[in-house]
Design a protein around this motif. Sequence first.
Motif, mmCIF file in Angstrom:
data_model
loop_
_atom_site.group_PDB
_atom_site.id
_atom_site.type_symbol
_atom_site.label_atom_id
_atom_site.label_comp_id
_atom_site.label_asym_id
_atom_site.label_seq_id
_atom_site.Cartn_x
_atom_site.Cartn_y
_atom_site.Cartn_z
ATOM 1 N N VAL A 159 31.929 39.563 45.168
ATOM 2 C CA VAL A 159 33.283 39.889 44.737
ATOM 3 C C VAL A 159 33.206 41.017 43.727
ATOM 4 C CG1 VAL A 159 35.345 38.978 43.617
ATOM 5 C CG2 VAL A 159 34.000 37.520 45.127
ATOM 6 N N ARG A 160 34.121 41.951 43.825
ATOM 7 C CA ARG A 160 34.110 43.066 42.876
ATOM 8 C C ARG A 160 34.309 42.539 41.467
ATOM 9 N NH1 ARG A 160 38.339 45.769 46.188
ATOM 10 N NH2 ARG A 160 39.490 45.557 44.274
ATOM 11 N N SER A 161 33.678 43.180 40.497
ATOM 12 C CA SER A 161 33.696 42.679 39.119
ATOM 13 C C SER A 161 35.092 42.648 38.520
ATOM 14 C CB SER A 161 32.765 43.510 38.242
ATOM 15 O OG SER A 161 33.226 44.842 38.160
ATOM 16 N N ASN A 162 35.969 43.596 38.879
ATOM 17 C CA ASN A 162 37.316 43.554 38.295
ATOM 18 C C ASN A 162 38.103 42.358 38.817
ATOM 19 O OD1 ASN A 162 37.816 44.573 40.850
ATOM 20 N ND2 ASN A 162 39.254 46.136 40.166
ATOM 21 N N GLU A 163 37.785 41.880 40.032
ATOM 22 C CA GLU A 163 38.430 40.667 40.530
ATOM 23 C C GLU A 163 37.918 39.456 39.763
ATOM 24 O OE1 GLU A 163 37.753 40.605 44.724
ATOM 25 O OE2 GLU A 163 39.223 42.170 45.119
ATOM 26 N N ASP A 164 36.614 39.438 39.475
ATOM 27 C CA ASP A 164 36.047 38.365 38.654
ATOM 28 C C ASP A 164 36.693 38.358 37.283
ATOM 29 O OD1 ASP A 164 34.318 37.568 40.644
ATOM 30 O OD2 ASP A 164 32.566 38.568 39.783
ATOM 31 N N GLU A 165 36.796 39.537 36.678
ATOM 32 C CA GLU A 165 37.385 39.650 35.338
ATOM 33 C C GLU A 165 38.844 39.219 35.345
ATOM 34 O OE1 GLU A 165 38.056 42.974 31.814
ATOM 35 O OE2 GLU A 165 37.222 43.593 33.730
ATOM 36 N N SER A 166 39.595 39.647 36.337
ATOM 37 C CA SER A 166 41.006 39.240 36.428
ATOM 38 C C SER A 166 41.120 37.731 36.571
ATOM 39 C CB SER A 166 41.691 39.924 37.612
ATOM 40 O OG SER A 166 41.825 41.306 37.388
ATOM 41 N N GLY A 167 40.252 37.134 37.374
ATOM 42 C CA GLY A 167 40.268 35.683 37.550
ATOM 43 C C GLY A 167 39.955 34.949 36.261
ATOM 44 N N ARG A 168 38.953 35.428 35.519
ATOM 45 C CA ARG A 168 38.619 34.807 34.227
ATOM 46 C C ARG A 168 39.774 34.969 33.242
ATOM 47 N NH1 ARG A 168 33.576 37.150 35.376
ATOM 48 N NH2 ARG A 168 34.075 38.922 34.043
ATOM 49 N N ASN A 169 40.378 36.140 33.219
ATOM 50 C CA ASN A 169 41.508 36.382 32.310
ATOM 51 C C ASN A 169 42.683 35.466 32.648
ATOM 52 O OD1 ASN A 169 39.954 38.358 31.102
ATOM 53 N ND2 ASN A 169 41.055 40.062 32.027
ATOM 54 N N LYS A 170 42.931 35.226 33.940
ATOM 55 C CA LYS A 170 44.001 34.321 34.341
ATOM 56 C C LYS A 170 43.720 32.906 33.849
ATOM 57 C CE LYS A 170 45.478 34.665 38.651
ATOM 58 N NZ LYS A 170 45.520 34.937 40.105
ATOM 59 N N LEU A 171 42.471 32.470 33.910
ATOM 60 C CA LEU A 171 42.123 31.130 33.420
ATOM 61 C C LEU A 171 42.400 31.004 31.925
ATOM 62 C CD1 LEU A 171 38.797 30.423 35.359
ATOM 63 C CD2 LEU A 171 41.018 29.313 35.683
ATOM 64 N N HIS A 190 43.796 44.372 36.512
ATOM 65 C CA HIS A 190 42.863 44.965 35.552
ATOM 66 C C HIS A 190 42.770 44.089 34.300
ATOM 67 C CE1 HIS A 190 42.459 48.348 38.223
ATOM 68 N NE2 HIS A 190 43.767 48.497 38.233
ATOM 69 N N ASP A 191 43.173 44.627 33.132
ATOM 70 C CA ASP A 191 43.039 43.865 31.882
ATOM 71 C C ASP A 191 44.335 43.172 31.465
ATOM 72 O OD1 ASP A 191 44.392 46.207 31.266
ATOM 73 O OD2 ASP A 191 43.373 46.514 29.359
ATOM 74 N N LEU A 192 45.337 43.155 32.340
ATOM 75 C CA LEU A 192 46.625 42.544 32.015
ATOM 76 C C LEU A 192 46.863 41.286 32.857
ATOM 77 C CD1 LEU A 192 48.899 45.719 31.909
ATOM 78 C CD2 LEU A 192 47.937 44.464 29.973
ATOM 79 N N ARG A 246 47.034 41.257 27.190
ATOM 80 C CA ARG A 246 46.030 42.301 27.448
ATOM 81 C C ARG A 246 44.697 41.765 26.951
ATOM 82 N NH1 ARG A 246 43.496 46.319 24.730
ATOM 83 N NH2 ARG A 246 44.773 46.030 22.875
ATOM 84 N N PHE A 247 43.686 41.855 27.777
ATOM 85 C CA PHE A 247 42.372 41.305 27.470
ATOM 86 C C PHE A 247 41.353 42.390 27.171
ATOM 87 C CE2 PHE A 247 44.371 37.772 29.474
ATOM 88 C CZ PHE A 247 43.740 36.651 28.979
ATOM 89 N N ILE A 289 41.959 37.602 24.307
ATOM 90 C CA ILE A 289 43.304 38.174 24.240
ATOM 91 C C ILE A 289 43.385 39.131 23.056
ATOM 92 C CG2 ILE A 289 45.763 37.683 23.947
ATOM 93 C CD1 ILE A 289 45.229 34.949 25.259
ATOM 94 N N ALA A 290 43.698 40.384 23.338
ATOM 95 C CA ALA A 290 43.796 41.417 22.307
ATOM 96 C C ALA A 290 45.245 41.723 21.950
ATOM 97 C CB ALA A 290 43.111 42.700 22.781
#
Length: 181
Positions: free
Chosen positions: A35-47, A110-112, A146-147, A152-153
């Motif tokens: 899985v592309r890393s931005n999808e991983d990051e978006s998934g973690r941010n959603k959690l 992305h980061d949102l 925004r992460f 959370i930043a």
Amino acid sequence: MLAQLRNAAIAAGLLVALLPIAWAAHAARESSLPVRSNEDESGRNKLVARQVFEEGLSQGRFNVPYTDDFVGHGGGTKTFTHDAGMAEARGWRMAFPDLKVSVDLIVAEHDLVAVRWTARGTNSGVGNGIPATGKQVQTSGTAIFRFVDGAIAEEWTAGDSLGLLKQLGLMPPPSGASQNR
């Protein structure tokens, strides 16, 4: 001409028959790719965003990661710090001890992360300047986070404060309104 049509029909039938096999092979190959890393990051941010509502506000467990320079944005030009935001969250838990906040919609790019939420509870306590009324309420709102590196930043948040005050019976009548209605 008839032979050409028959050959075209056979070729089309063969294509239709082979299409599911080709699709299955494609799907199997795609699922084995990382899985592309931005999808991983978006998934973690959603959690993490979901934790704000389901663990923090609903359970009083405020273990969500925030950056040291976090900035929150409320209605209008109001900004708040992490400490002020946590104090307000704890105030909501005091005013509504049975508070449950559900995530109705969550979208990440992305980061949102954007969250549409609904809160339900009974105003049986005092908090955030709200006296105990004993009334059950339901309200909703939206938050955008925004992460940075999984924390959370920044946060933009808006809820239906007017609707909440009306449900609690704490909204004064409009000036000039008749009291005998």
